[in-house]
Write an enzyme that holds these catalytic residues in place. Structure first.
Site: not given
Lengths: 267, 412
Positions: A49, A60
């Site tokens: 990914e 994140d």
């Protein structure tokens, strides 16, 4: 069936889960990230990914943000990301791209889809694009034969979960915890329930992400999911290492441990 | 303040999914959608509830001190060449228009049964307002603030702590308001069950832009009536500063349907838009997605957010509320940049002519008015009447302004 779908099917036939390893493009450098992702594939990571570094990554945690900041400070551009994807796809491992939406919109949604497909990318994971706002991406991904992975969350209602899964192609990304990316001491209790809710409405494979950092945790998640997605723990190998060579060595070791984990599901 | 401040949404904007034309919407992690839906439902139900409207109206009147005055600034007017009416939001409790928004959202937090509020703040004004409402409603309060801003707004950090809030300095990215907003979003994703994210401006994902506008729209409703009472007519123009844009929307909203009233939003031009060091998202930005909404954003060719710059921490944000983006596109409102120097000249002018120290944010609206007045006078062939939203007071900015003017005694 998409390349990701084929990979999931093969793993399923082997009685194991697929290991997805995430790394920001251009971290620590463009060449360094190609080396890191290649090392991950060689050590047993099934799917790479590639995250497009973004200035405001709200989904994140601190580890991925730091790596993204390093990549951006190094001058990485979206065009470099496509070059990295091409290089990693050449290893034979399927490459899926994770991106916040603004870089795609800025590049041009259809043009981006065309270039991503040409680079050998299989599709996009979009943490801040929900199907409700995705008309342009739905059209572009159809036009260029790309997968679409939207996220489902423990807080998704049944109706939203069904709607979201309906728009997914390739696999579904189940966020195991309410929170941002980052390895945690223990994996989530909510994840198995979420995965079974997804299974009730689709045959698409389900990947579980957020919080996995060890082989044992990977084994636990592999016990109920089709894919185990690991990011921060792998990135930390490079962030914490005193040198690039030692970082790559640590990355190989952890990748191999996780690969072993997904082959030994805890059921 | 009458309960009419919470009358149902006027006009077709936004649509039910929060779109103002091509702007707005929701660009958020799926984990937040349930909370946004809950908030949307709670807000719509509350707006239709007489008891909520009465409670909100009562708080605005008895606690916040509204309606705020509409004051005719005669000495300032003489210097400017226009009849300038100041909407004195600086006189509200906590010193800015922001108290209206936080009281509304704090009431909603209670209605949703949540026990914790988080907020982001730049200048600290919204943080102080949130900490105030949290104290009043017995809610736990955490305020995220860029580390750079905690240093330039130390007094407001102290205020928030006195009020019982936890202030978290954010050290990511540019360490200013945008990064504080990222941290608040992350906190919200992780703690959404018991936490309401009390966004401080008319930006962010739906329903925040429309909801915040409706909580602050009393500014314009009051000003419109006060202007009619004072002058017998509507003003020729209404001006306000625009960072995220809540004070501007608050005062614009009542006038949007008055086609003869011109609306001007003044953005933070910093060192000048041409220098690249500014926070003028509409003038110097382009359409993009930031912090959960599609709007005008300062961004580079790859869609990476650019760092903004303004002498005013409260305007130092690389985005703008989506309704402003739409008002700009439709031409209903005009958005123009004001440089740091122009803002500070107007700041000094108001201090010396009226004995009012404005927030540096509001000084941008004053500076824009100074430039606008002669143009408008020439066009209309008479002295124009201009309502300026004096959105906040300058106590918090005394250090910045003192530094700018070189009047701080460094020895002390």
């Amino acid at each position: 069936m998409s390349r990701i779908g084929v990979a999931f099917d093969k793993a399923r036939a082997d009685g194991r889960a697929l290991l997805v390893g995430c790394m920001p493009a251009g971290f620590p450098t463009v060449e360094g990230s190609i080396a890191a992702m290649t090392a991950m594939v060689e050590a047993g990571v099934d799917v790479i990914e590639v995250e497009i570094p973004y200035s405001d990554p709200v989904m994140d945690g601190p580890v991925i943000q730091k790596a993204s900041d390093i990549a951006l400070a190094g001058g990485v551009r979206t065009a470099d990301t496509l070059r990295i994807i091409e290089a990693v796809a050449a290893t034979g491992a399927p490459v899926v791209t994770m991106t916040y939406w603004n870089p795609v919109e800025r590049y041009g949604v259809d043009v981006f889809a065309r270039d991503l497909a040409a680079a050998g990318g299989t599709g996009l994971i979009t943490p801040d694009l929900i199907p409700d706002e995705a008309d342009e991406w739905l059209a572009a991904s159809d036009a260029h034969g790309l997968d679409r992975t939207f996220l489902v969350s423990p807080s998704s209602t049944d109706a939203r979960l069904a709607m979201t899964v309906e728009h997914c192609r390739g696999f579904v990304y189940a966020t195991a915890v309410m929170g941002v990316t980052g390895a945690r001491a223990r994996t989530s209790d909510a994840a198995p329930t979420l995965v079974s809710r997804v299974r009730a409405v689709t045959d698409l494979p389900v990947g579980v992400g957020l919080g996995v950092g060890t082989g044992a945790q990977a084994g636990t998640v592999a016990g109920y999911a089709d894919g185990v997605i690991v990011g921060s723990a792998l990135i930390r190998c490079l962030l914490d290492a005193p040198s690039e060579a030692e970082g790559l060595a640590a990355l190989r070791t952890l990748s191999a441990e996780l690969a072993e984990g997904v082959r030994n599901p805890t059921r | 303040m009458s309960a009419d401040a919470l009358a149902p949404l006027a006009g077709p904007q936004p649509d039910s999914a929060g779109h103002f034309g091509r702007f707005g919407g929701r660009f958020v992690p799926e984990a937040l959608v349930a909370a946004l839906d809950e908030l949307d439902g709670a807000w719509r139900t509350a707006m239709a509830d007489e008891s909520f409207r009465a409670e909100f109206g009562g708080l605005l009147r008895d606690y916040a001190g509204t309606p705020s005055l509409l004051y005719e600034a005669r000495r300032f007017s003489a210097k400017v060449g226009a009849r300038v009416l100041l909407k004195r939001e600086d006189l509200n409790h906590t010193g800015a228009h922001k108290v209206r928004n936080v009281l509304g959202q704090a009431l909603l937090t209670k209605r949703m049964g949540k026990t914790r509020v988080i907020a982001e703040t730049g200048a600290g004004q919204h943080g102080v307002a949130t900490a105030t409402a949290a104290a009043l409603f017995d809610l736990e309060c955490v305020v995220y603030m860029g580390q750079v801003d905690t240093e330039r707004q130390a007094l407001n950090v102290a205020r928030m702590r006195m009020l019982g809030a936890t202030v978290v300095p954010v050290t990511n990215g540019s360490r200013t308001l945008k990064d504080a907003m990222n941290e608040a979003m992350r906190d919200w994703v992780a703690n959404v069950d018991e936490t309401h994210y009390l966004i401080g401006t008319a930006a962010g994902p739906h329903p925040f832009p429309a909801m915040v506008r409706d909580f602050v729209r009393g500014i314009g409703d009051e000003a419109r009536q006060q202007c009619l009472d004072l002058t017998g007519a509507l003003p020729d123009a209404v001006t306000a500063c625009v960072g995220g844009g809540s004070n501007a929307l608050g005062i614009f909203h009542a006038f949007v349907g008055d086609g003869d009233v011109r609306l001007y939003g003044f953005e933070a031009g910093g060192d000048g838009v041409a220098t690249g060091r500014h926070a003028a998202s509409i003038t110097g930005g382009s359409a993009g997605v930031l912090h959960g909404t599609r709007t005008y954003v300062l961004q580079d060719a790859d869609g990476q957010t650019l760092e903004s710059h303004s002498i005013s921490a409260g305007l130092d944000y690389p985005g703008v509320g989506p309704e402003h983006a739409w008002l700009h596109d439709t031409g209903r409102a005009s958005y123009l940049p004001v440089t740091d120097d122009e803002a500070m000249a107007a700041f000094e002018l108001l201090c010396r002519t009226e004995g009012i120290i404005p927030a540096i944010e509001s000084a941008h609206a004053l500076a824009g008015t100074v430039t606008l007045a002669p143009k408008l006078a020439a066009e209309l062939g008479r002295e124009p009447t201009i309502v300026v939203n004096l959105s906040g007071r300058g106590d918090k900015d005394v250090h910045t302004a003192g530094d700018y003017f070189g009047i701080l005694d460094k020895e002390q």
